[in-house]
Design an enzyme around this catalytic site. Sequence first.
Site, mmCIF file in Angstrom:
data_model
loop_
_atom_site.group_PDB
_atom_site.id
_atom_site.type_symbol
_atom_site.label_atom_id
_atom_site.label_comp_id
_atom_site.label_asym_id
_atom_site.label_seq_id
_atom_site.Cartn_x
_atom_site.Cartn_y
_atom_site.Cartn_z
ATOM 1 N N SER A 124 0.795 -1.215 0.000
ATOM 2 C CA SER A 124 0.000 0.000 0.000
ATOM 3 C C SER A 124 0.834 1.275 0.000
ATOM 4 O O SER A 124 0.642 2.169 0.807
ATOM 5 C CB SER A 124 -0.967 0.002 1.178
ATOM 6 O OG SER A 124 -2.088 0.748 0.841
ATOM 7 N N SER A 126 0.540 3.502 -2.214
ATOM 8 C CA SER A 126 -0.338 4.613 -2.622
ATOM 9 C C SER A 126 -1.012 5.258 -1.416
ATOM 10 O O SER A 126 -1.066 6.486 -1.303
ATOM 11 C CB SER A 126 -1.389 4.127 -3.622
ATOM 12 O OG SER A 126 -2.192 3.108 -3.070
ATOM 13 N N ASP A 170 -6.301 0.735 4.042
ATOM 14 C CA ASP A 170 -4.896 1.063 3.821
ATOM 15 C C ASP A 170 -4.557 2.424 4.417
ATOM 16 O O ASP A 170 -3.535 2.597 5.086
ATOM 17 C CB ASP A 170 -4.573 1.046 2.329
ATOM 18 C CG ASP A 170 -4.705 -0.337 1.728
ATOM 19 O OD1 ASP A 170 -4.814 -1.308 2.490
ATOM 20 O OD2 ASP A 170 -4.710 -0.443 0.481
ATOM 21 N N TYR A 220 -10.355 -5.470 -9.440
ATOM 22 C CA TYR A 220 -10.761 -4.972 -8.119
ATOM 23 C C TYR A 220 -12.142 -4.332 -8.206
ATOM 24 O O TYR A 220 -13.039 -4.645 -7.424
ATOM 25 C CB TYR A 220 -9.723 -3.953 -7.627
ATOM 26 C CG TYR A 220 -10.037 -3.332 -6.288
ATOM 27 C CD1 TYR A 220 -9.438 -3.808 -5.133
ATOM 28 C CD2 TYR A 220 -10.923 -2.271 -6.184
ATOM 29 C CE1 TYR A 220 -9.713 -3.246 -3.896
ATOM 30 C CE2 TYR A 220 -11.209 -1.702 -4.959
ATOM 31 C CZ TYR A 220 -10.604 -2.188 -3.827
ATOM 32 O OH TYR A 220 -10.900 -1.624 -2.606
#
Length: 384
Positions: A124, A126, A170, A220
């Site tokens: 993660s 991002s 996240d 996703y």
Amino acid sequence: MERQQLSDQFKAIYHQEPDLVVKSPGRINIIGEHTDYNEGFVLPTAIDKAIYVALGKRDDQEIHLYAADFKESYHTDLQSLAPTDKGWPNYILGVVNQLLERGLPLTGFNLFIDGDVPLGAGLSSSAAVECAVGYGLNNLYDLGLDRVEIAKIGQLAEHTYAGVKCGIMDQFASILSKAGNVVKLDCRDLSYTYVPLELGDYEVVLLNTNVKHSLASSAYNDRRQSCETAVALIQEKYPEVNSLRDVTMEMLLELVKPVNEDSFNKGKFVIEENERLNKACDALIAGDIPALGEQLFLAHDALSNEYEVSCKELDFLVDQAKKKDEVVGARMMGGGFGGCTINIVKKGYGKQWADELAPLYQEAFDLELTPIFVKTDNGSELVY
């Protein structure tokens, strides 16, 4: 990363000292995958790999960005904010856009970004970028945002500028984690508790497949749509149902399975993944690490066969883990189609095991296998 190194790099690009430097970590998730956008539970924690952001105010409305990983710069201004085809700036600009939409006072700024979160490993990076930028700008402009609000801003930035309808896990893990603990987060109301991550004779070892299949982001969104379809079918009879969190297996069997097998399988996975997470928490509290590991193995089988987000490389690594007494649990981690497996391994055995696996993996897929050894860490912090 060294504070002086970050400061020097910022100064070399922008000819000024940064006003502040922040770090925001990547994360692992012990169990609870694809449950967050279905108002379920997750069990993440931050790791000692982070994104670092150095910031300096400007006396105009311009935004100047530089990403060390890509050796690229990007310029825009507060009046011209829009997603860009370049990719990486969107995780930063999306956060700025969310702050402006809230009417918060910003000026132009210079930003330098670097980090040691492995890209594409499912750790993660991002969300770490979004939280580092949100936390940094909050401190730079004294905006008064709390950590939960910064997590929400990061999530919306990813929805609007990066085009991924991610859940909140996240960002929440990146900004709210506490070293030595996992966060049991209820994604319905964002209530959370810290559960000590005391593994005794075991440790966490990540194995990076070094593969990122291109269908990851579109798949996703497809999975998310399948879950929403299941809920919509059930709402026709049970209008009080808001998400898969409210759904029972009986509802799925009665109202979804006869008309949409795919949505049934995705819904079944989410319901049972929440149950696995609660069993994993019980095992942690009891200090029964093999019982925790068993839930990881079960989760991987379901992620591969029901939610269909694994790939042959991930399945290979988990199958190898099952053959070793020193590995009590393993599963794919993250959105899927590549990235890492998370493994609960006897202390001191991780490197030996990775060395044994590497030639087998190389032979099977013509890819390098990279072990990543991590410790838990705190959420977003000021470096100075």
